[in-house]
Design a protein around this motif. Sequence first.
Motif, mmCIF file in Angstrom:
data_model
loop_
_atom_site.group_PDB
_atom_site.id
_atom_site.type_symbol
_atom_site.label_atom_id
_atom_site.label_comp_id
_atom_site.label_asym_id
_atom_site.label_seq_id
_atom_site.Cartn_x
_atom_site.Cartn_y
_atom_site.Cartn_z
ATOM 1 N N ASN A 98 -93.551 8.729 2.100
ATOM 2 C CA ASN A 98 -92.506 8.284 1.179
ATOM 3 C C ASN A 98 -91.112 8.764 1.580
ATOM 4 N N MET A 100 -89.660 11.559 1.457
ATOM 5 C CA MET A 100 -89.051 12.282 0.348
ATOM 6 C C MET A 100 -88.011 13.294 0.828
ATOM 7 N N GLU A 103 -84.847 11.446 1.159
ATOM 8 C CA GLU A 103 -84.298 11.213 -0.177
ATOM 9 C C GLU A 103 -83.529 12.441 -0.673
ATOM 10 N N GLU A 106 -80.275 12.425 1.060
ATOM 11 C CA GLU A 106 -79.411 11.377 0.497
ATOM 12 C C GLU A 106 -78.768 11.810 -0.813
ATOM 13 N N ASN A 107 -79.537 12.507 -1.642
ATOM 14 C CA ASN A 107 -79.059 12.911 -2.960
ATOM 15 C C ASN A 107 -78.515 14.340 -2.958
ATOM 16 N N GLU A 160 -80.904 3.989 4.258
ATOM 17 C CA GLU A 160 -80.837 5.405 3.949
ATOM 18 C C GLU A 160 -79.492 5.976 4.385
#
Length: 302
Positions: A98, A100, A103, A106-107, A160
């Motif tokens: 996934n 993660m 992610e 990214e955040n 992404e």
Amino acid sequence: MKPISTLRVAILFILLLSVTAKEKKKDEPSSTATTRLGGGDTAETTATTTDEGAILAIGDSWASLSGNYLANVCGSSTTRPMQNDGKSGSTAKEWAYNRMGVEAIENRRYEYTHVWLSVGGNDFLDNKCDMSIADKVAANVVNVIKQVVDASHGEAAVGEVAFQQDLKILYFGYSIPSRDVCGQGRTAQLFARQGEIIFDAIHNSDYAEYVTTFDISDAFVTSESSPLSDPSYFADAIHLNEVGYTRLFSGYNVLRFFDCSVLQIAQMAQADGQLPVGVLVGSAVAIVSVVVLGCFCLKKKR
């Protein structure tokens, strides 16, 4: 100029460390460890926050349950930017498939320099400590590392977001549980072996240069609890309690990874009774050498 006695400087330095550590321990409230652990999005401390050395924690419950402790890894006087994106119950397979880790990049709230990765334990436990999946677990751990490093270098997949930053990643696996979770007295041996396989996969990967590894499998094993870990450091069979996290993150190798200063390492380790004699002597010798060299250069100029 009268030369300075190296022995006198060494003694003064050792006394300084001793006094500083005692004062720090005396001044801190007894709830320091609980405050560090926190549970929310920000570390609950009155210390001044610095923008340097931002830390990202990702992975399973070993990461998520640590809260914001790492924000004060170098001591309560300085709070580092910290984001904990650990997901309890998650597996290395989920983090890899996934993406993660990407992610989390990214955040991001900060420009991270240090990442603590804790994955692989649930894959092993969910399959009843079956060693036949060890290589697959290790491959997924390496895949997560690859994704995080690539994202940090601006090499994200379509859709992404990446950023240009060299990251230092810490992976030390897991400590042997406090109970025989694998059954038939196999837990200590199987956990240690799974850790070795993951370490080998990381060291043999193209991303080894970004990862610091060291084995903590027997970090909480005592003569009384052997071959399992001492339950006084655990909230249950698998997860550390506050005392366990305090001990884990006060270890010399952890402090070095997070670029704590020599004085901070000495203070933290001495306060926890973990200061290796070699570290103290080495630090004293290093500082004495600099002082003596400086005095010699000054005298030569005059």
